[in-house]
Design an enzyme around this catalytic site. Structure first.
Site, PDB file in Angstrom:
ATOM      1  N   GLY A  70      25.061  11.751 -29.559  1.00  0.00           N
ATOM      2  CA  GLY A  70      24.617  12.448 -28.355  1.00  0.00           C
ATOM      3  C   GLY A  70      25.110  11.771 -27.097  1.00  0.00           C
ATOM      4  O   GLY A  70      25.351  12.427 -26.065  1.00  0.00           O
ATOM      5  N   ALA A  71      25.282  10.457 -27.183  1.00  0.00           N
ATOM      6  CA  ALA A  71      25.720   9.723 -25.997  1.00  0.00           C
ATOM      7  C   ALA A  71      27.134  10.148 -25.579  1.00  0.00           C
ATOM      8  O   ALA A  71      27.474  10.122 -24.398  1.00  0.00           O
ATOM      9  CB  ALA A  71      25.666   8.221 -26.259  1.00  0.00           C
ATOM     10  N   GLY A 122       0.847  -1.199   0.000  1.00  0.00           N
ATOM     11  CA  GLY A 122       0.000   0.000   0.000  1.00  0.00           C
ATOM     12  C   GLY A 122       0.873   1.236   0.000  1.00  0.00           C
ATOM     13  O   GLY A 122       2.027   1.223  -0.430  1.00  0.00           O
ATOM     14  N   GLY A 123       0.317   2.309   0.527  1.00  0.00           N
ATOM     15  CA  GLY A 123       1.052   3.580   0.562  1.00  0.00           C
ATOM     16  C   GLY A 123       2.333   3.493   1.354  1.00  0.00           C
ATOM     17  O   GLY A 123       3.229   4.346   1.204  1.00  0.00           O
TER      18      GLY A 123
HETATM   19  C1  HXC Z   1      -3.272  -3.969  12.595  1.00  0.00           C
HETATM   20  C2  HXC Z   1      -2.330  -5.880  11.824  1.00  0.00           C
HETATM   21  C3  HXC Z   1      -2.142  -5.301  10.566  1.00  0.00           C
HETATM   22  C4  HXC Z   1      -2.575  -3.973  10.388  1.00  0.00           C
HETATM   23  C5  HXC Z   1      -1.373  -7.294  10.491  1.00  0.00           C
HETATM   24  N1  HXC Z   1      -1.867  -7.111  11.735  1.00  0.00           N
HETATM   25  N2  HXC Z   1      -1.561  -6.208   9.763  1.00  0.00           N
HETATM   26  N3  HXC Z   1      -2.908  -5.215  12.831  1.00  0.00           N
HETATM   27  N4  HXC Z   1      -3.137  -3.333  11.432  1.00  0.00           N
HETATM   28  N5  HXC Z   1      -2.413  -3.353   9.227  1.00  0.00           N
HETATM   29  C6  HXC Z   1      -1.834  -8.080  12.816  1.00  0.00           C
HETATM   30  C7  HXC Z   1      -2.759  -9.250  12.545  1.00  0.00           C
HETATM   31  O1  HXC Z   1      -4.060  -8.941  12.962  1.00  0.00           O
HETATM   32  C8  HXC Z   1      -2.129 -10.315  13.408  1.00  0.00           C
HETATM   33  O2  HXC Z   1      -2.517 -10.128  14.724  1.00  0.00           O
HETATM   34  C9  HXC Z   1      -0.658 -10.004  13.333  1.00  0.00           C
HETATM   35  O3  HXC Z   1      -0.551  -8.639  12.907  1.00  0.00           O
HETATM   36  C10 HXC Z   1       0.081 -10.847  12.345  1.00  0.00           C
HETATM   37  O4  HXC Z   1      -0.645 -10.848  11.137  1.00  0.00           O
HETATM   38  P1  HXC Z   1      -0.986 -12.199  10.349  1.00  0.00           P
HETATM   39  O5  HXC Z   1      -2.044 -11.838   9.371  1.00  0.00           O
HETATM   40  O6  HXC Z   1      -1.265 -13.297  11.326  1.00  0.00           O
HETATM   41  O7  HXC Z   1       0.394 -12.488   9.648  1.00  0.00           O
HETATM   42  P2  HXC Z   1       0.668 -13.074   8.223  1.00  0.00           P
HETATM   43  O8  HXC Z   1      -0.193 -14.260   7.961  1.00  0.00           O
HETATM   44  O9  HXC Z   1       2.153 -13.223   8.130  1.00  0.00           O
HETATM   45  O10 HXC Z   1       0.195 -11.931   7.178  1.00  0.00           O
HETATM   46  C11 HXC Z   1       0.833 -10.700   7.155  1.00  0.00           C
HETATM   47  C12 HXC Z   1       0.028  -9.690   6.295  1.00  0.00           C
HETATM   48  C13 HXC Z   1      -1.422  -9.641   6.760  1.00  0.00           C
HETATM   49  C14 HXC Z   1       0.076 -10.165   4.828  1.00  0.00           C
HETATM   50  C15 HXC Z   1       0.742  -8.345   6.385  1.00  0.00           C
HETATM   51  O11 HXC Z   1      -1.430  -9.428   8.171  1.00  0.00           O
HETATM   52  C16 HXC Z   1      -2.201  -8.546   6.161  1.00  0.00           C
HETATM   53  O12 HXC Z   1      -2.657  -8.668   5.017  1.00  0.00           O
HETATM   54  N6  HXC Z   1      -2.397  -7.465   6.924  1.00  0.00           N
HETATM   55  C17 HXC Z   1      -3.196  -6.362   6.464  1.00  0.00           C
HETATM   56  C18 HXC Z   1      -2.421  -5.544   5.483  1.00  0.00           C
HETATM   57  C19 HXC Z   1      -3.165  -4.333   5.096  1.00  0.00           C
HETATM   58  O13 HXC Z   1      -4.161  -4.397   4.339  1.00  0.00           O
HETATM   59  N7  HXC Z   1      -2.723  -3.199   5.647  1.00  0.00           N
HETATM   60  C20 HXC Z   1      -3.301  -1.953   5.324  1.00  0.00           C
HETATM   61  C21 HXC Z   1      -2.726  -1.610   3.975  1.00  0.00           C
HETATM   62  S1  HXC Z   1      -3.151  -0.060   3.474  1.00  0.00           S
HETATM   63  P3  HXC Z   1      -2.832 -11.360  15.728  1.00  0.00           P
HETATM   64  O14 HXC Z   1      -3.111 -10.702  17.014  1.00  0.00           O
HETATM   65  O15 HXC Z   1      -3.969 -12.081  15.123  1.00  0.00           O
HETATM   66  O16 HXC Z   1      -1.563 -12.161  15.713  1.00  0.00           O
HETATM   67  C22 HXC Z   1      -1.951   0.816   4.090  1.00  0.00           C
HETATM   68  C23 HXC Z   1      -2.103   2.219   3.728  1.00  0.00           C
HETATM   69  C24 HXC Z   1      -0.895   2.970   4.024  1.00  0.00           C
HETATM   70  O17 HXC Z   1      -1.060   0.423   4.719  1.00  0.00           O
HETATM   71  C25 HXC Z   1      -1.149   4.329   3.465  1.00  0.00           C
HETATM   72  C26 HXC Z   1      -0.010   5.228   3.647  1.00  0.00           C
HETATM   73  C27 HXC Z   1      -0.258   6.501   2.990  1.00  0.00           C
END
Ligand code: HXC
Length: 511
Positions: free
Chosen positions: A407-408, A172-173
């Protein structure tokens, strides 16, 4: 009333809790997936016992989704300062064991705090990324945190070196903070970066792609050009990072560290006399020249898997750090195309921003012809490299080993765009174009025998460095075997170079 023992016990307990992050089970899970913990990574990066942690006891400030019952000291980010080879470095490491390393408001504030410290003290900032992205429970506060970091990344750009290592998810971002930094290193098999993941892509474009294919280390190092280095594992990443830091200064007002040089600076290499083939159509690997002439043959190549028709990287000459930019005839005859121009331009600007002299080795037949290049904007992308070289005020030393056409020739740090010393091998060919092309245009309708003769005539007349030397565009024609000492002499002569561009808010590089 609490006794002194109580007070020290609480202190110890808090520290221990912070150091455990998400707990032993999650640390073991991290290990089982081939990754080290945030603290282990920092320990590998820094000189032993030099890490000073900042904000170890910070917690998040969220009350939504029951988060108030789940506060972990440090809040999923380990940050602070320490030393690499005795030099001050700031570092943050996202801790995947705490809420998946996701970025909370408190967590972003920690990054902001040490970035500001790094800028004030003039020391590099290293980010070790391993995060699920925005802390979902915190919504827009997390997005605000990201934006604060992006904003500082931009302010710090060109002031302190910023290096990102991707050691887990970065999606993502969240990718835009690393993208704004000077270098991105990725760890094979365990890291990935993308703006939108495979699921979203499938929904929107119906393409099926795995995370690894979409944004793994190999993809970004060889296809997209987003990343600069690949490490086999966490440990190797930290070793490579230490080596990289050794080539670059702490800030834009500093010089890169000078190392004692045990490699004889007068060392000659007889092999170089025959390395560049007499036949201009025969390839050779420019890295053979680079590795022959630099200290200890130690070339720290940047983006080795991307646009291999140009080679860039760091090395030392007589102990002094230099940035090397070299056309590589081994790949696509060393031609300049969109990708190689952009790759080299960014490197030239990094070196210029951080006072690292540039050594340019030229063997370039020109710009790559074709509709895909023209439609892709080779005009503006090639102009980036031209702009970067012309803008650079660091010492610029150029050596033409063979072809410097069209040019290079101008673009590749020619005398005309401000190189300080321009040298050439006797094998150099400096002309508007290759002999065949020139004869095809100038003398149409020749018989085959006449054509062969005309080509040979052109070659003798133009495909050499002597015309350019007569005009003073080449300062010196050198024997290949002496390259190491000749480059060093030029570098030494330029040590106190003092040149600056006209004052302006900023230029307008063709982006
Ligand atoms: C809060 C999060 C989290 C998040 C993971 N966790 N991502 N908690 N916010 N963004 C937590 C999970 O709930 C879990 O907690 C623990 O971290 C480990 O995650 P798992 O899913 O068990 O691990 P894994 O299977 O290795 O998968 C990792 C992952 C997946 C692929 C990163 O967690 C995931 O898809 N997370 C969401 C990613 C996402 O969509 N983020 C937002 C993106 S948008 P528990 O307690 O169950 O162990 C973004 C915008 C940024 O980031 C913009 C900036 C401008």
């Amino acid at each position: 009333m609490q006794t002194l023992d109580d007070k020290y016990r609480i202190f110890d307990e808090k520290n221990k809790a912070a150091e455990l992050g998400g707990g032993t089970d999650r640390i073991e899970k991290q290990h089982a997936s081939g990754k080290k913990s945030a603290r282990e990574r920092i320990a590998d990066l820094l000189d032993p016992d030099t890490f000073v942690e900042v904000d170890k006891l910070v917690t998040h400030r969220s009350y939504d989704f029951g988060m108030e019952k789940n506060r972990i000291l440090g809040d999923g980010l380990v940050c602070g300062y320490g030393k690499v080879d005795g030099r001050l470095i700031y570092v943050f490491a996202q801790d995947f064991t705490v809420f998946g390393g996701s970025l909370s408001r408190a967590n972003a504030d920690k990054i902001v705090k040490i970035t500001k410290l790094a800028m004030k003290m003039g020391a590099p900032l290293i980010g070790l990324n391993d995060s699920g992205g925005a802390r979902i429970q915190e919504g827009v506060e997390s997005l605000a945190g990201y934006a604060d970091i992006f904003n500082l990344n931009v302010k710090a750009s060109g002031v302190i070196p910023q290096i990102s290592v991707i050691m887990g998810p970065c999606a993502g971002g969240a990718v835009y903070s690393p993208a704004l930094t000077d270098f991105i290193m990725m760890v094979k098999d365990t890291s990935y970066m993308f703006v939108t993941g495979p699921d979203v892509i499938k929904t929107v474009t119906h393409e099926e792609v795995t995370k690894e294919q979409l944004g793994g280390a190999l993809t970004h190092n060889s296809k997209s050009g987003v990343a600069h280095f690949t490490a086999d594992n966490d440990e190797q990443a930290m070793m490579m990072l230490r080596e990289l830091i050794g080539f670059i200064p702490s800030n834009n007002l500093d010089d890169a560290p000078v190392r004692p040089c045990n490699d004889n600076i007068y060392r000659e290499d007889e092999k170089l006399q025959t390395l560049v083939p007499a036949d201009p159509n025969k390839p050779y690997n420019i890295k053979d020249i680079i590795e022959s002439v630099i200290d200890d043959h130690n070339f720290f190549e940047v983006m080795p898997l991307y646009a291999q028709n140009i080679t860039i990287g760091f090395a030392r000459l007589g102990g002094f750090s230099v940035g090397i930019v070299a056309n590589n005839p081994e790949y696509m005859a060393g031609v300049l195309d969109i990708n190689s121009s952009v790759k080299a331009a960014r490197f030239v600007r990094f070196c210029d921003a951080f006072n690292i002299p540039l050594i340019t080795l030229v063997d370039v037949p020109g710009f790559l012809p074709g509709t895909s290049q023209e439609f892709g904007g080779i005009i503006k992308h090639g102009a980036k490299l031209l702009y970067a070289f012309a803008e650079a005020t660091v010492p610029k030393i150029t050596l033409i080993t063979r072809k410097a056409y069209g040019g290079a020739y101008d673009v590749m740090a020619s005398k005309h765009i401000g190189a300080d010393i321009n040298m050439a091998y006797p094998t150099a060919e400096i002309a508007v174009m290759g002999a065949e092309g020139a004869v095809n245009i100038l003398q149409r309708g020749l018989s085959e025998a006449e054509r062969t003769e005309a080509i040979e005539d052109y070659r003798i007349k133009f495909a050499n460095p002597y015309k350019a030397a007569e005009l003073g565009y080449i300062d010196e024609i050198i024997k290949p075997r002496e390259t190491r000492f000749k480059l060093f002499q030029a570098l030494e002569m330029c040590r106190n170079k003092n040149e600056s561009n006209p004052p302006k808010k900023h230029g307008n590089i063709p982006l």
